[in-house]
Design a protein around this motif. Sequence first.
Motif, PDB file in Angstrom:
ATOM      1  N   PHE A 211      65.921 -80.845 -17.042  1.00  0.00           N
ATOM      2  CA  PHE A 211      66.181 -80.787 -15.609  1.00  0.00           C
ATOM      3  C   PHE A 211      67.513 -80.112 -15.275  1.00  0.00           C
ATOM      4  CE2 PHE A 211      63.218 -84.396 -15.866  1.00  0.00           C
ATOM      5  CZ  PHE A 211      62.285 -83.993 -14.927  1.00  0.00           C
ATOM      6  N   SER A 212      68.198 -79.591 -16.242  1.00  0.00           N
ATOM      7  CA  SER A 212      69.539 -79.045 -16.005  1.00  0.00           C
ATOM      8  C   SER A 212      69.517 -77.868 -15.023  1.00  0.00           C
ATOM      9  CB  SER A 212      70.207 -78.629 -17.311  1.00  0.00           C
ATOM     10  OG  SER A 212      69.449 -77.627 -17.961  1.00  0.00           O
ATOM     11  N   LYS A 213      68.514 -77.009 -15.117  1.00  0.00           N
ATOM     12  CA  LYS A 213      68.429 -75.874 -14.190  1.00  0.00           C
ATOM     13  C   LYS A 213      68.119 -76.342 -12.770  1.00  0.00           C
ATOM     14  CE  LYS A 213      67.201 -72.389 -17.581  1.00  0.00           C
ATOM     15  NZ  LYS A 213      66.211 -71.403 -18.010  1.00  0.00           N
ATOM     16  N   ILE A 214      67.232 -77.319 -12.665  1.00  0.00           N
ATOM     17  CA  ILE A 214      66.902 -77.864 -11.346  1.00  0.00           C
ATOM     18  C   ILE A 214      68.124 -78.560 -10.755  1.00  0.00           C
ATOM     19  CG2 ILE A 214      65.503 -79.604 -10.136  1.00  0.00           C
ATOM     20  CD1 ILE A 214      63.256 -78.951 -12.143  1.00  0.00           C
ATOM     21  N   ASN A 215      68.806 -79.350 -11.572  1.00  0.00           N
ATOM     22  CA  ASN A 215      70.002 -80.041 -11.096  1.00  0.00           C
ATOM     23  C   ASN A 215      71.086 -79.053 -10.668  1.00  0.00           C
ATOM     24  OD1 ASN A 215      68.962 -82.603 -11.401  1.00  0.00           O
ATOM     25  ND2 ASN A 215      69.758 -82.859 -13.478  1.00  0.00           N
ATOM     26  N   ALA A 216      71.244 -77.979 -11.414  1.00  0.00           N
ATOM     27  CA  ALA A 216      72.238 -76.967 -11.062  1.00  0.00           C
ATOM     28  C   ALA A 216      71.891 -76.322  -9.726  1.00  0.00           C
ATOM     29  CB  ALA A 216      72.345 -75.919 -12.160  1.00  0.00           C
ATOM     30  N   LYS A 217      70.607 -76.027  -9.519  1.00  0.00           N
ATOM     31  CA  LYS A 217      70.163 -75.428  -8.261  1.00  0.00           C
ATOM     32  C   LYS A 217      70.374 -76.400  -7.098  1.00  0.00           C
ATOM     33  CE  LYS A 217      68.290 -71.875  -6.309  1.00  0.00           C
ATOM     34  NZ  LYS A 217      69.016 -70.636  -6.191  1.00  0.00           N
ATOM     35  N   LEU A 218      70.035 -77.660  -7.300  1.00  0.00           N
ATOM     36  CA  LEU A 218      70.246 -78.670  -6.258  1.00  0.00           C
ATOM     37  C   LEU A 218      71.737 -78.832  -5.946  1.00  0.00           C
ATOM     38  CD1 LEU A 218      67.615 -81.382  -7.243  1.00  0.00           C
ATOM     39  CD2 LEU A 218      67.565 -79.847  -5.266  1.00  0.00           C
ATOM     40  N   ASP A 219      72.576 -78.744  -6.963  1.00  0.00           N
ATOM     41  CA  ASP A 219      74.024 -78.823  -6.742  1.00  0.00           C
ATOM     42  C   ASP A 219      74.504 -77.655  -5.883  1.00  0.00           C
ATOM     43  OD1 ASP A 219      74.219 -81.161  -8.192  1.00  0.00           O
ATOM     44  OD2 ASP A 219      74.935 -80.178 -10.035  1.00  0.00           O
ATOM     45  N   LYS A 220      73.952 -76.467  -6.117  1.00  0.00           N
ATOM     46  CA  LYS A 220      74.322 -75.294  -5.302  1.00  0.00           C
ATOM     47  C   LYS A 220      73.882 -75.484  -3.847  1.00  0.00           C
ATOM     48  CE  LYS A 220      74.295 -71.698  -8.835  1.00  0.00           C
ATOM     49  NZ  LYS A 220      73.644 -70.458  -9.306  1.00  0.00           N
ATOM     50  N   ILE A 221      72.684 -76.013  -3.655  1.00  0.00           N
ATOM     51  CA  ILE A 221      72.175 -76.250  -2.294  1.00  0.00           C
ATOM     52  C   ILE A 221      73.048 -77.291  -1.590  1.00  0.00           C
ATOM     53  CG2 ILE A 221      70.236 -77.178  -0.962  1.00  0.00           C
ATOM     54  CD1 ILE A 221      68.394 -75.919  -3.154  1.00  0.00           C
ATOM     55  N   THR A 222      73.375 -78.362  -2.306  1.00  0.00           N
ATOM     56  CA  THR A 222      74.224 -79.411  -1.726  1.00  0.00           C
ATOM     57  C   THR A 222      75.598 -78.855  -1.355  1.00  0.00           C
ATOM     58  OG1 THR A 222      73.092 -81.102  -3.017  1.00  0.00           O
ATOM     59  CG2 THR A 222      75.273 -81.674  -2.157  1.00  0.00           C
ATOM     60  N   LYS A 223      76.170 -78.058  -2.228  1.00  0.00           N
ATOM     61  CA  LYS A 223      77.485 -77.480  -1.952  1.00  0.00           C
ATOM     62  C   LYS A 223      77.418 -76.542  -0.743  1.00  0.00           C
ATOM     63  CE  LYS A 223      81.387 -75.168  -3.980  1.00  0.00           C
ATOM     64  NZ  LYS A 223      81.811 -73.993  -4.609  1.00  0.00           N
ATOM     65  N   ALA A 224      76.379 -75.727  -0.677  1.00  0.00           N
ATOM     66  CA  ALA A 224      76.226 -74.815   0.464  1.00  0.00           C
ATOM     67  C   ALA A 224      76.067 -75.592   1.765  1.00  0.00           C
ATOM     68  CB  ALA A 224      75.023 -73.889   0.254  1.00  0.00           C
ATOM     69  N   ALA A 225      75.304 -76.683   1.731  1.00  0.00           N
ATOM     70  CA  ALA A 225      75.125 -77.508   2.926  1.00  0.00           C
ATOM     71  C   ALA A 225      76.448 -78.141   3.342  1.00  0.00           C
ATOM     72  CB  ALA A 225      74.066 -78.583   2.677  1.00  0.00           C
ATOM     73  N   GLU A 226      77.201 -78.647   2.392  1.00  0.00           N
ATOM     74  CA  GLU A 226      78.499 -79.258   2.703  1.00  0.00           C
ATOM     75  C   GLU A 226      79.464 -78.230   3.289  1.00  0.00           C
ATOM     76  OE1 GLU A 226      79.586 -80.988  -1.049  1.00  0.00           O
ATOM     77  OE2 GLU A 226      78.457 -82.832  -0.661  1.00  0.00           O
ATOM     78  N   GLU A 227      79.449 -77.023   2.738  1.00  0.00           N
ATOM     79  CA  GLU A 227      80.323 -75.965   3.251  1.00  0.00           C
ATOM     80  C   GLU A 227      79.876 -75.465   4.621  1.00  0.00           C
ATOM     81  OE1 GLU A 227      80.288 -73.041   0.136  1.00  0.00           O
ATOM     82  OE2 GLU A 227      81.700 -74.175  -1.111  1.00  0.00           O
TER      83      GLU A 227
END
Length: 143
Positions: free
Chosen positions: A8-24
Amino acid sequence: MISASFDFSKINAKLDKITKAAEEGVRPAAQAGAQVFYEEMLQRVPVGKQVHSTKGKKFTFQPGNLRAAIYQAYADDESGDGRAVYRVSWNKKKAFYGAFVEFGTSRTAAQPFLRPSYDARRAAALSAVKQVMAAQLQKVLPT
């Protein structure tokens, strides 16, 4: 026995990018909504035709003083993780009488501009918030 294993590391990395973009995107999105209300208030605020003074002429105000006192500001104390708050109002030190105009007094009829601005542009402000947030998320979402 059947065994399955998933990475799940690739999925988790992608979700982390989405979360960071939403926070920004929260603060720019909130500012876009505040801008809609700010512009509407500038259009609706009444402007006198002549100079006016307080009782005893302690303070004198030029026409358009209340309009010039309208501001939008980021409320750092009310904002935080995933939350951005902007205030759109008038500067009470520059135009203390804004509430008298908005709500009226025993001697003067109300000339509301803040509440009608909110009522008239609420949907447009929400749309602006959604557009900015969607644009922020599109930067990291696959096309």
